[in-house]
Write a protein that holds these residues in place. Structure first.
Motif, PDB file in Angstrom:
ATOM      1  N   GLN A  80      14.809   6.969 -11.740  1.00 55.16           N
ATOM      2  CA  GLN A  80      15.421   7.581 -13.404  1.00 55.16           C
ATOM      3  C   GLN A  80      15.333   6.497 -14.682  1.00 55.16           C
ATOM      4  O   GLN A  80      14.558   7.560 -15.522  1.00 55.16           O
ATOM      5  N   TYR A  81      14.764   5.351 -14.312  1.00 56.04           N
ATOM      6  CA  TYR A  81      14.052   4.813 -15.871  1.00 56.04           C
ATOM      7  C   TYR A  81      13.478   4.479 -15.506  1.00 56.04           C
ATOM      8  O   TYR A  81      12.082   4.896 -16.645  1.00 56.04           O
ATOM      9  N   GLY A  82      12.440   4.270 -14.308  1.00 52.32           N
ATOM     10  CA  GLY A  82      10.660   4.076 -14.170  1.00 52.32           C
ATOM     11  C   GLY A  82      10.390   5.066 -14.900  1.00 52.32           C
ATOM     12  O   GLY A  82       9.117   5.148 -15.169  1.00 52.32           O
ATOM     13  N   THR A  83      10.704   7.054 -14.721  1.00 57.03           N
ATOM     14  CA  THR A  83       9.959   7.926 -15.256  1.00 57.03           C
ATOM     15  C   THR A  83      10.151   8.583 -16.063  1.00 57.03           C
ATOM     16  O   THR A  83       9.599   9.328 -17.385  1.00 57.03           O
ATOM     17  N   LEU A  84      11.767   8.384 -16.644  1.00 55.35           N
ATOM     18  CA  LEU A  84      12.775   8.843 -17.974  1.00 55.35           C
ATOM     19  C   LEU A  84      12.499   8.544 -19.035  1.00 55.35           C
ATOM     20  O   LEU A  84      12.348   8.799 -19.412  1.00 55.35           O
ATOM     21  N   ASP A  85      12.616   6.743 -18.696  1.00 49.89           N
ATOM     22  CA  ASP A  85      13.069   6.224 -19.723  1.00 49.89           C
ATOM     23  C   ASP A  85      12.369   4.938 -19.870  1.00 49.89           C
ATOM     24  O   ASP A  85      12.418   3.883 -19.238  1.00 49.89           O
ATOM     25  N   PRO A  86      10.616   5.000 -19.319  1.00 50.88           N
ATOM     26  CA  PRO A  86      10.407   4.101 -19.611  1.00 50.88           C
ATOM     27  C   PRO A  86      10.105   2.478 -20.404  1.00 50.88           C
ATOM     28  O   PRO A  86       9.566   1.492 -20.194  1.00 50.88           O
ATOM     29  N   THR A  87      10.073   2.780 -21.254  1.00 48.89           N
ATOM     30  CA  THR A  87      10.569   2.133 -22.016  1.00 48.89           C
ATOM     31  C   THR A  87      11.420   0.894 -22.301  1.00 48.89           C
ATOM     32  O   THR A  87      11.772  -0.667 -22.320  1.00 48.89           O
TER      33      THR A  87
END
Length: 814
Positions: free
Chosen positions: A449-456
């Motif tokens: 979820q975070y590594g590819t949706l919310d990289p910032t």
């Protein structure tokens, strides 16, 4: 510190001032200045589980159990090492074999039909459109590992499946191309109806099913030999031995591998459009092709090549800031590589897709010499795997589609994935104890979820804070981090401690939505493990709580019986909290969040912060903005050390959550049993929903007097916000006395570590509402323990003394 941020719209002039102030806080120089030197190794070891540096003391037995050794073929079946890389999308060479680790749950084929998704995690769609026909379990054609081995007489070709629900269903095809200028590189169609081609040419193909294997000359289809397949149930392996007299290997070869479903005749079954196959006819029949590399291929954000549904792109773009886009005109949410198969899906698209980009270069001389080439040590974002100790067969085979909001395990393989971000500052050769940040995934999302949706968000919470980060899958998209999902959390922490040099006292816990709920849940059950916590839009029960009413989601007794976190907030006294809440959040009602804020504010001396968003964006829109700059800036850099054994604390727990999951023994043992210097906790009443309480105070370890000063500031982010900040200042420390107290409610057993409480002699007033067995640990052997002047116990050789107490107040002296 207490912090209370109420986000609100601000004037243009205020925004300008706020932006300058925020930039001053969040500059690279400020970040660098905020880092701390690594803690000495001796300190790290002292605060770690014996034998597991970096794993903090106080974790449940599920975390301390030895990792499970992956099942392996026998030496007769596979006469080579079995030490595959722990990082998906990487390989190594060892002991005469080339060992490759593919991705778990990435068998979704080509991206031919817009909007198709796997249905297993609705907010983590696959870009490949392939589904399995009726009667075939999900994950049937998922290659997990692949290996090629060489002996003096034979080559060995091994495929390990992620799961193997029915060995008769999958088919694998190896293609091989010897290097050399004399072999013209012409595009070659793979034999056996794989629907693939290779522009660099193919010389041989080895088609493998459970019933046997055929070696073919690729261009003519000539059968060069047939061989038995060894099917090994434990590691889910298909192994084929091919004599070198039939397949003469040498120098360097380019090798490829793909998998699909076995057809009624020899070769791959054709994937029909109903199952996601190529609408125009022909096309790939491979669900999975391996040798896709971490970071350079699947690791990077790869947007799908099929058209978006009408209106979808414009709607998303209108709600997103430019910083959320990864390629021209395409927002991050549409490019999220949730299953590390976007590049595969795009490559397999079309009537005769060219797969030359996915190849393993096998150096036969290197294998003959038994050379060792280690797996790469990668900074940045990757997926890793481990072997679970749990038996999930009761839930089905392969992948069990979810149903409802609270789900049982969905991904049922013995091998389980998790995501890791390694910051650029981490030195693999000389790392030093490094902070760990957990970023737990949301309902209907997954480990990526975070590594590819919310990289910032990952950059801010991990790289800029010099912290390693991890996200678990938890066996499903919605188990709310109970039961098997909690065991997965502890198993991954154990894996992380074995793979990286972690600071056991510097762990941050965070997550969005359901991950925010877990930030409450895990911090409340195990408060002595975490240095700080940040629930982002986290519901305060496993479901909803509005103005005091509880509306638990159906489907799981934990959600309804044990899910209300409000009574457990007192456990968080010594954990700094950053919180975000949205006034118009339709999934996480604002009143529940403010109730938590008020409860935390009433406790002293909790370092505390709340960010309350008042913009009009809903729950999901805020998540996909890929901008958590304001709350991320409030995390200490790196994580604040956890508080070790404070003089006073309150611990409320649910005794029924003390359990052993799936009969796995210590490896499945979880639940609240300790906090700071009390342990061995059990409750007299273990009915679901019943709470037990310990109020502990050691006046031998007094806290300083505190005073508060409040400030108010404003800022900008995805929306404007106002922060009300209460800073606590420490004053004089009261004089220590050799006395302490315990007030117990529904506690059947409790152990007090007198050394940690700094109360190795003196008196302890215990008030209990029923029969309680009290153990004093850490005493000098032979110490007398008395009640009302009468000796009732003597500390044994281990410094422990146990006594039975009745209802009421009892003063124990020692």
């Amino acid at each position: 510190m207490y912090h209370f941020d109420r986000r609100a719209r601000t004037s243009a002039a205020a925004v300008a001032l706020i932006g300058a102030a925020l930039a001053a806080v969040w500059t690279p120089a400020a970040r660098a200045a905020g880092t701390t030197a690594p803690r000495p190794t001796a300190t790290q070891l002292a605060d770690s589980v014996p034998g597991v540096p970096g794993l903090p003391t106080g974790v449940p037995p599920a975390a301390t159990a030895a990792p499970v050794t992956p099942p392996a073929p026998t030496a007769a079946q596979w006469p080579f090492p079995d030490d595959f890389s722990a990082t998906e999308g990487t390989g190594l060479v060892q002991g005469g074999a080339s060992l490759w680790t593919d991705y778990l749950y990435d068998d979704y084929g080509a991206a031919d039909q817009a909007g198709a998704q796997n249905g297993y995690s609705s907010l983590a769609p696959a870009h490949g459109s392939f589904t399995y026909p009726s009667g075939v379990a999900g994950d049937t054609a998922d290659i997990f590992r692949a290996a090629v081995g060489l002996t003096q007489s034979s080559t060995y070709w091994r495929v390990d499946w992620s799961t193997l629900p029915d060995p008769s269903k999958p088919i694998a095809e190896w293609t091989m191309t010897p290097a050399g200028a004399s072999r013209a590189a012409t595009t070659t169609t793979w034999p056996a109806n794989a629907g693939l081609s290779t522009s660099s040419g193919v010389e041989y193909a080895l088609v493998v099913t459970a019933t046997g294997a055929e070696l073919l000359r690729a261009k003519t289809g000539q059968v060069l030999g047939t061989f038995p397949t060894t099917v090994v149930a434990g590691p889910n392996s298909f192994i084929v031995r091919v004599p070198r007299s039939v397949l003469p290997v040498g120098n360097r070869w380019s090798v490829q591998l793909a998998a699909g479903l076995a057809g009624s005749g020899p070769g791959f079954a054709t994937v029909p459009p109903a199952d996601g196959g190529y609408l125009a006819g022909g096309g790939a029949n491979a669900y999975n092709i391996t040798f896709r590399r971490a970071q350079t291929q699947e690791g990077a954000q790869v947007c799908p090549q099929y058209p978006f549904e009408p209106g979808q792109l414009a709607t998303l773009e209108n709600g997103l800031d430019d910083t959320a886009r990864t390629t021209s005109g395409i927002p991050t949410v549409e490019c999220a590589n949730s299953w590390m198969e976007n590049d595969q899906a795009n490559t397999l698209l079309g009537a005769a897709p060219d797969t030359a980009r996915y190849a393993l270069q096998v150096d036969w001389g290197q294998l003959a010499a038994h050379a060792d080439v280690a797996a790469p040590q990668l900074h940045g974002y990757t997926n890793r795997w481990y072997t679970t100790p749990l038996d999930l067969s009761a839930y089905g085979k392969g992948i069990n589609p979810p149903s409802g909001t609270y789900t049982s395990p969905t991904f049922l393989g013995r091998y389980q994935p998790y995501a890791v971000e390694v910051p650029p500052s981490y030195d693999f050769a000389h790392p030093g104890p490094t902070p760990l940040t957990w970023i737990l995934h949301s309902l209907d999302a997954n480990l990526n979820q975070y590594g590819t949706l919310d990289p910032t968000q990952v950059v801010q919470e991990c790289d800029q804070r010099s912290s390693i980060c991890a996200t678990t899958e938890g066996f499903s998209e919605g188990q709310w981090y109970y039961s098997e999902a909690e065991v997965d959390f502890w198993d991954v922490w154990r894996q992380m401690a074995g793979s990286f040099d972690l600071n056991p006292d510097a762990t941050t816990l965070t997550g969005y939505s359901m991950g925010g709920w877990a930030t409450y849940k895990l911090a409340e059950e195990y408060p002595d493990l975490f240095g700080q916590a940040m629930p982002l839009e986290g519901p305060v029960i496993c479901g909803l709580r509005v103005a005091g009413s509880v509306q638990g989601y159906a489907g799981g007794t934990q959600c309804t019986d044990d899910g209300d976190s409000a009574p457990l907030l007192v456990n968080l006294k010594w954990i700094p909290f950053v919180m975000t809440c949205g006034v118009v959040d339709e999934l996480v009602p604002y009143p529940g969040c403010t109730a938590n804020a008020q409860a935390l504010r009433s406790m002293t001396p909790t370092p505390y912060r709340v960010d309350e968003f008042t913009e009009t964006e809903d729950h999901l829109a805020y998540a996909v903005q890929n901008d958590f700059t304001a709350p991320d800036a409030r995390l200490d850099r790196p994580s604040a050390d956890r508080v070790l054994d404070p003089g006073s604390f309150t611990y409320v727990f649910y005794p029924d959550l003390q359990s052993v999951v799936d009969g796995a023994g210590a490896a499945g043992q979880i639940g609240p049993t300790r906090d700071y210097w009390v342990s061995g906790l059990t409750g007299r009443n273990v009915a679901p929903g019943t709470r037990a309480t310990v109020v502990a105070d050691s006046r031998a370890h007094p806290a300083p007097n505190l005073t508060a000063a409040a400030t108010t500031t404003a800022g900008i982010g995805p929306t404007g916000w106002v922060e009300q900040d209460e800073t606590w200042s420490a004053g004089a420390v009261p004089a220590a006395t050799a006395a302490g107290s315990l007030t117990l409610t529904d506690v059947a057993t409790v152990t007090v570590d007198t050394v940690a409480a700094r109360l190795t002699h003196g008196r302890l007033l215990v008030t209990t509402d029923g029969a309680t067995a009290l153990t004093l640990a850490g005493l000098r052997p032979g110490t007398d323990v008395a009640i009302a002047g009468h000796r009732i116990a003597v500390a044994d050789g281990n410094g422990r003394a146990t006594m039975d107490l009745g209802t009421g107040a009892t003063t124990v002296t020692f």
